[in-house]
Design a protein around this motif. Structure first.
Motif, PDB file in Angstrom:
ATOM      1  N   GLY A   3      -5.546  -0.828   0.112  1.00 33.20           N
ATOM      2  CA  GLY A   3      -4.619  -0.373  -0.920  1.00 33.20           C
ATOM      3  C   GLY A   3      -4.081   1.029  -0.705  1.00 33.20           C
ATOM      4  N   VAL A   4      -3.880   1.406   0.555  1.00 34.30           N
ATOM      5  CA  VAL A   4      -3.349   2.737   0.874  1.00 34.30           C
ATOM      6  C   VAL A   4      -1.854   2.765   0.582  1.00 34.30           C
ATOM      7  N   ARG A   5      -1.406   3.837  -0.045  1.00 36.55           N
ATOM      8  CA  ARG A   5       0.011   3.994  -0.385  1.00 36.55           C
ATOM      9  C   ARG A   5       0.851   4.016   0.900  1.00 36.55           C
ATOM     10  N   ALA A   6       1.866   3.178   0.962  1.00 34.40           N
ATOM     11  CA  ALA A   6       2.762   3.099   2.113  1.00 34.40           C
ATOM     12  C   ALA A   6       3.746   4.266   2.058  1.00 34.40           C
ATOM     13  N   ASP A   7       3.284   5.403   2.538  1.00 30.43           N
ATOM     14  CA  ASP A   7       4.042   6.647   2.469  1.00 30.43           C
ATOM     15  C   ASP A   7       3.763   7.428   3.756  1.00 30.43           C
ATOM     16  N   LEU A   8       4.824   7.913   4.398  1.00 33.87           N
ATOM     17  CA  LEU A   8       4.647   8.650   5.653  1.00 33.87           C
ATOM     18  C   LEU A   8       3.691   9.823   5.516  1.00 33.87           C
ATOM     19  N   ARG A   9       3.621  10.403   4.325  1.00 31.72           N
ATOM     20  CA  ARG A   9       2.776  11.588   4.132  1.00 31.72           C
ATOM     21  C   ARG A   9       1.290  11.287   4.239  1.00 31.72           C
ATOM     22  N   VAL A  10       0.880  10.036   4.113  1.00 34.71           N
ATOM     23  CA  VAL A  10      -0.548   9.712   4.211  1.00 34.71           C
ATOM     24  C   VAL A  10      -0.956   9.278   5.618  1.00 34.71           C
ATOM     25  N   LEU A  11       0.014   9.023   6.486  1.00 34.55           N
ATOM     26  CA  LEU A  11      -0.309   8.463   7.796  1.00 34.55           C
ATOM     27  C   LEU A  11      -1.084   9.421   8.692  1.00 34.55           C
ATOM     28  N   ALA A  12      -0.840  10.720   8.591  1.00 36.47           N
ATOM     29  CA  ALA A  12      -1.586  11.675   9.423  1.00 36.47           C
ATOM     30  C   ALA A  12      -3.077  11.625   9.087  1.00 36.47           C
ATOM     31  N   GLU A  13      -3.403  11.520   7.815  1.00 33.20           N
ATOM     32  CA  GLU A  13      -4.810  11.434   7.413  1.00 33.20           C
ATOM     33  C   GLU A  13      -5.434  10.113   7.864  1.00 33.20           C
ATOM     34  N   VAL A  14      -4.688   9.031   7.767  1.00 31.61           N
ATOM     35  CA  VAL A  14      -5.197   7.741   8.228  1.00 31.61           C
ATOM     36  C   VAL A  14      -5.444   7.807   9.734  1.00 31.61           C
ATOM     37  N   ARG A  15      -4.508   8.383  10.467  1.00 32.97           N
ATOM     38  CA  ARG A  15      -4.652   8.539  11.926  1.00 32.97           C
ATOM     39  C   ARG A  15      -5.898   9.364  12.256  1.00 32.97           C
ATOM     40  N   ARG A  16      -6.134  10.434  11.513  1.00 35.72           N
ATOM     41  CA  ARG A  16      -7.302  11.286  11.741  1.00 35.72           C
ATOM     42  C   ARG A  16      -8.590  10.492  11.539  1.00 35.72           C
TER      43      ARG A  16
END
Length: 149
Positions: A12-25
Motif C-alpha cells: 500500500g505504498v503511495r504511488a508518488d515519485l517522492r517516495v521512490l528514493a526511500e523505497v530504493r534505499r
C-alpha cells in the motif's frame, strides 16, 4: 520458502515519485543483508526503480491517488531473487514511442534482469523481475516478448 529464504515486503505504498528514493534505499539495504554482489545489486535497484517509476507515471490517471505493493523474495537454496511490483491501476494503451521517445522501461528491465514477466489484469498490473544469483545456475523460464508501458 525454506529457512534459507528471506523476504522484504512493502504494501500500500503511495504511488508518488517522492517516495521512490526511500523505497530504493530500503531495497538496497535488503540486498546488503542477503550479500548480493555489487553488480547484481545495481541491476536490481535500476530495474526495480524503473518498474516503480512506471507505476507512478502510468498506472493511475493524473491527480488520482494510487498505491503499489513491492515484494522481494530471495531463496538462498536456489539462488533466485524475485522482485514483484503490483499496482491497482490500468494499463495505458501503447503510444508511438518513436515520437515520444518513451517506452524503454521494459527494455531496461529486460537488460538488467534474467527474466521479466508482466501481467495486465483488471485489478492492476503486476511486474515480476528475476535474477539468478546462485552458484548452480537455475534455469529460468524463457523471456516473453513484452511491449512498452
Amino acid at each position: 520458502m525454506s529457512e534459507e529464504g528471506r523476504q522484504f515486503v512493502l504494501e500500500g505504498v503511495r504511488a508518488d515519485l517522492r517516495v521512490l528514493a526511500e523505497v530504493r534505499r530500503r531495497v538496497a539495504e535488503f540486498a546488503g543483508e542477503i550479500d548480493l554482489p555489487p553488480d547484481t545489486t545495481g541491476d536490481v535497484l535500476l530495474a526495480t526503480y524503473e518498474a516503480l517509476a512506471n507505476v507512478v507515471e502510468h498506472a493511475y490517471p493524473p491527480g488520482v491517488p494510487g498505491t503499489f505493493d513491492l515484494v522481494v523474495d530471495y531463496s538462498r537454496d536456489d539462488g533466485v531473487l524475485t522482485v514483484t511490483v503490483a499496482d491497482r491501476g490500468s494499463w495505458k494503451p501503447e503510444s508511438d514511442t518513436r515520437v515520444t521517445r518513451r517506452g524503454q522501461g521494459l527494455r531496461l528491465m529486460n537488460a538488467c534482469s534474467d527474466a521479466v514477466r508482466v501481467e495486465r489484469r483488471d485489478a492492476g498490473t503486476r511486474i515480476q523481475l528475476q535474477w539468478n544469483c546462485g552458484q548452480a545456475r537455475t534455469l529460468l523460464p524463457e523471456r516473453e516478448p513484452q511491449t512498452g508501458r
